[in-house]
Design a protein around this motif. Sequence first.
Motif, PDB file in Angstrom:
ATOM      1  N   THR A 152      -2.049   1.528   9.256  1.00  0.00           N
ATOM      2  CA  THR A 152      -3.093   2.522   9.739  1.00  0.00           C
ATOM      3  C   THR A 152      -2.680   3.439  10.695  1.00  0.00           C
ATOM      4  N   SER A 153      -1.542   3.326  11.515  1.00  0.00           N
ATOM      5  CA  SER A 153      -1.054   4.497  12.357  1.00  0.00           C
ATOM      6  C   SER A 153      -0.478   5.507  11.830  1.00  0.00           C
ATOM      7  N   THR A 154      -0.141   5.407  10.505  1.00  0.00           N
ATOM      8  CA  THR A 154       0.609   6.716   9.727  1.00  0.00           C
ATOM      9  C   THR A 154      -0.106   7.105   8.410  1.00  0.00           C
ATOM     10  N   GLY A 155      -0.910   6.305   7.796  1.00  0.00           N
ATOM     11  CA  GLY A 155      -1.574   6.603   6.465  1.00  0.00           C
ATOM     12  C   GLY A 155      -0.546   6.398   5.668  1.00  0.00           C
ATOM     13  N   VAL A 156       0.421   5.538   5.678  1.00  0.00           N
ATOM     14  CA  VAL A 156       1.340   5.436   4.519  1.00  0.00           C
ATOM     15  C   VAL A 156       0.909   4.137   3.844  1.00  0.00           C
ATOM     16  N   CYS A 157       0.974   4.020   2.505  1.00  0.00           N
ATOM     17  CA  CYS A 157       0.845   3.117   1.558  1.00  0.00           C
ATOM     18  C   CYS A 157       2.353   2.558   1.233  1.00  0.00           C
ATOM     19  N   GLN A 158       2.871   1.445   1.341  1.00  0.00           N
ATOM     20  CA  GLN A 158       4.016   0.883   0.937  1.00  0.00           C
ATOM     21  C   GLN A 158       3.951   0.440  -0.495  1.00  0.00           C
ATOM     22  N   PRO A 159       4.755   1.128  -1.431  1.00  0.00           N
ATOM     23  CA  PRO A 159       4.941   0.534  -2.597  1.00  0.00           C
ATOM     24  C   PRO A 159       5.447  -0.990  -2.707  1.00  0.00           C
ATOM     25  N   MET A 160       5.006  -1.491  -3.335  1.00  0.00           N
ATOM     26  CA  MET A 160       4.888  -3.052  -3.527  1.00  0.00           C
ATOM     27  C   MET A 160       5.655  -3.800  -4.471  1.00  0.00           C
ATOM     28  N   GLU A 161       6.075  -2.881  -5.733  1.00  0.00           N
ATOM     29  CA  GLU A 161       6.786  -3.308  -7.018  1.00  0.00           C
ATOM     30  C   GLU A 161       8.230  -3.877  -6.715  1.00  0.00           C
ATOM     31  N   GLY A 162       8.408  -5.169  -6.871  1.00  0.00           N
ATOM     32  CA  GLY A 162       9.538  -5.694  -6.896  1.00  0.00           C
ATOM     33  C   GLY A 162      10.048  -6.396  -5.749  1.00  0.00           C
ATOM     34  N   ILE A 163       9.131  -6.274  -4.592  1.00  0.00           N
ATOM     35  CA  ILE A 163       9.443  -6.818  -3.226  1.00  0.00           C
ATOM     36  C   ILE A 163       9.367  -8.495  -3.300  1.00  0.00           C
ATOM     37  N   GLY A 164       8.300  -8.620  -4.014  1.00  0.00           N
ATOM     38  CA  GLY A 164       7.912 -10.274  -4.295  1.00  0.00           C
ATOM     39  C   GLY A 164       9.176 -10.794  -4.743  1.00  0.00           C
ATOM     40  N   GLU A 165       9.664 -10.351  -5.981  1.00  0.00           N
ATOM     41  CA  GLU A 165      10.637 -10.828  -6.619  1.00  0.00           C
ATOM     42  C   GLU A 165      12.108 -11.045  -5.915  1.00  0.00           C
ATOM     43  N   LEU A 166      12.175  -9.980  -4.893  1.00  0.00           N
ATOM     44  CA  LEU A 166      13.495 -10.127  -4.056  1.00  0.00           C
ATOM     45  C   LEU A 166      13.229 -11.206  -3.183  1.00  0.00           C
ATOM     46  N   CYS A 167      11.985 -11.478  -2.529  1.00  0.00           N
ATOM     47  CA  CYS A 167      11.864 -12.465  -1.603  1.00  0.00           C
ATOM     48  C   CYS A 167      11.982 -13.806  -2.133  1.00  0.00           C
ATOM     49  N   ARG A 168      11.602 -13.702  -3.318  1.00  0.00           N
ATOM     50  CA  ARG A 168      11.985 -15.130  -4.097  1.00  0.00           C
ATOM     51  C   ARG A 168      13.441 -15.527  -4.231  1.00  0.00           C
ATOM     52  N   ARG A 169      14.243 -14.347  -4.777  1.00  0.00           N
ATOM     53  CA  ARG A 169      15.528 -14.390  -4.842  1.00  0.00           C
ATOM     54  C   ARG A 169      16.383 -14.550  -3.779  1.00  0.00           C
ATOM     55  N   TYR A 170      15.698 -14.316  -2.630  1.00  0.00           N
ATOM     56  CA  TYR A 170      16.660 -14.479  -1.440  1.00  0.00           C
ATOM     57  C   TYR A 170      15.784 -15.688  -0.601  1.00  0.00           C
ATOM     58  N   ASP A 171      14.758 -16.388  -1.206  1.00  0.00           N
ATOM     59  CA  ASP A 171      14.235 -17.635  -0.784  1.00  0.00           C
ATOM     60  C   ASP A 171      13.643 -17.317   0.568  1.00  0.00           C
ATOM     61  N   CYS A 172      12.649 -16.252   0.790  1.00  0.00           N
ATOM     62  CA  CYS A 172      11.994 -15.950   1.868  1.00  0.00           C
ATOM     63  C   CYS A 172      10.562 -15.658   1.569  1.00  0.00           C
ATOM     64  N   LEU A 173       9.640 -16.017   2.496  1.00  0.00           N
ATOM     65  CA  LEU A 173       8.229 -15.903   2.275  1.00  0.00           C
ATOM     66  C   LEU A 173       8.038 -14.218   2.367  1.00  0.00           C
ATOM     67  N   LEU A 174       6.898 -13.787   1.636  1.00  0.00           N
ATOM     68  CA  LEU A 174       6.404 -12.504   1.774  1.00  0.00           C
ATOM     69  C   LEU A 174       5.402 -12.234   2.603  1.00  0.00           C
ATOM     70  N   LEU A 175       5.042 -11.795   3.811  1.00  0.00           N
ATOM     71  CA  LEU A 175       3.824 -11.643   4.634  1.00  0.00           C
ATOM     72  C   LEU A 175       3.437 -10.384   4.577  1.00  0.00           C
ATOM     73  N   LEU A 176       2.081  -9.933   4.218  1.00  0.00           N
ATOM     74  CA  LEU A 176       1.679  -8.792   4.216  1.00  0.00           C
ATOM     75  C   LEU A 176       0.520  -8.214   4.652  1.00  0.00           C
ATOM     76  N   ASP A 177       0.531  -7.276   5.582  1.00  0.00           N
ATOM     77  CA  ASP A 177      -0.817  -6.813   6.349  1.00  0.00           C
ATOM     78  C   ASP A 177      -1.541  -5.824   5.295  1.00  0.00           C
ATOM     79  N   THR A 178      -2.879  -6.361   5.156  1.00  0.00           N
ATOM     80  CA  THR A 178      -3.853  -5.357   4.052  1.00  0.00           C
ATOM     81  C   THR A 178      -5.057  -5.033   4.628  1.00  0.00           C
ATOM     82  N   VAL A 179      -4.904  -4.885   6.223  1.00  0.00           N
ATOM     83  CA  VAL A 179      -6.058  -4.631   6.922  1.00  0.00           C
ATOM     84  C   VAL A 179      -6.672  -3.225   6.449  1.00  0.00           C
ATOM     85  N   THR A 180      -5.881  -2.327   6.142  1.00  0.00           N
ATOM     86  CA  THR A 180      -6.647  -1.078   5.796  1.00  0.00           C
ATOM     87  C   THR A 180      -6.503  -1.085   4.121  1.00  0.00           C
ATOM     88  N   SER A 181      -6.309  -1.875   3.493  1.00  0.00           N
ATOM     89  CA  SER A 181      -6.341  -1.764   1.870  1.00  0.00           C
ATOM     90  C   SER A 181      -7.299  -2.487   1.222  1.00  0.00           C
TER      91      SER A 181
END
Length: 387
Positions: A152-181
């Motif tokens: 919300t502070s910058t107006g940037v939309c983060q591309p998400m493709e592939g990030i979830g797969e990376l988090c599973r590969r590295y055994d971490c949870l993916l936490l996402l702010d979707t307040v302005t989406s």
Amino acid sequence: MSDRHRLHLGPIATPDRLLLGPGPSNAHPTVLKALARTPIGHLDPLYIDLMGEVQDLLRYAWQTENRLTIPMSGTGSAAMEATLANTVEPGDKVLVAVKGYFGLRLVDMAGRYRAEVATIERPWGEAFTLEEIEQALDSHRPAILAMVHAETSTGVCQPMEGIGELCRRYDCLLLLDTVTSLGAVPLHLDAWGVDLAYSCSQKGLSCPPGLGPFTMGERAEAKLASRSGKVPNWYLDVSLLNQYWGSNRVYHHTAPVNMNFGMREALRLLADEGLENAWRRHRLNAERLWTGLERLGLELHVPDHLRLPTLTTVRIPEDVDGKAFSLHLLNTHGIEVGGGLGALAGKVWRIGLMGYNSQPENVDLLLDLLETELPAFRQSAPVAAIA
């Protein structure tokens, strides 16, 4: 008895505003009518049915099958904190991808729950590449990667493709702010592999502020279940809240029933419109705004391929007092636009087109005022013209 603080006031009277800032946006009239209905008890069978409707509609809006999906009784910041309060234990490594003000808030919150916090950063107006994220995951090996989808502070939309797969590969949870989406920008939590997400009621959903949608997937539930101790925030403990929002419906707190009336109607309207139609509407109106701003010679802060349809950052011309013009719009025309936060303070206006307010007539009205009245606020303009 002292009467020192006894005020004799008339009924509340607020002017009509067109809220074209970073939020809140104007609530849909149907939602406002729902909010004004007579309250019912938070354990009333009719309200219990409504709770289920809200949960299912939130799943639709987020495109998820997550069992634990609820509207937190609190603003988006409460839902934001809930994601961390329930999953962070002291000493857990939390990696926060910071590209704006609300990434920094995630850093602050995670630290308060005694996480070992690491950050990666991009300039305010840019997004992260998949390669940058993988390098950071490999280096830090966090339990959680937290990032903002719609900053919300910058107006940037983060591309998400592939990030979830990376988090599973590295055994971490993916936490996402979707307040302005949420409700306005394409979101596919399950397809993206998002484990935790939160949002708010007052932006793309066209409801007043007061509720914070929250959702938690199976991997995040497993981390919650494996905690060595209690969640350190009683009010936001979803293991307790789920006894109320789950099948048992065990009392936890007095729920804001009228806010959930409004949320139910806001989500019903979104479902009636259809997600893809809502996403398309927001995109078309944003493009109308971007074209008009550039036609007026104004510079947009974010490259086209990363721009949020809900929130546009436009650079304030060097010869214009941005705050003075914002106050002019508010005081003269009842239109709110936002200023910059953090690194962008005093440098940009933030223009929101969210939910009910994402309409072509609102775009045209603002563009017309910028064209006809902004010239008088340039430093080269005659003093009489500004006055």
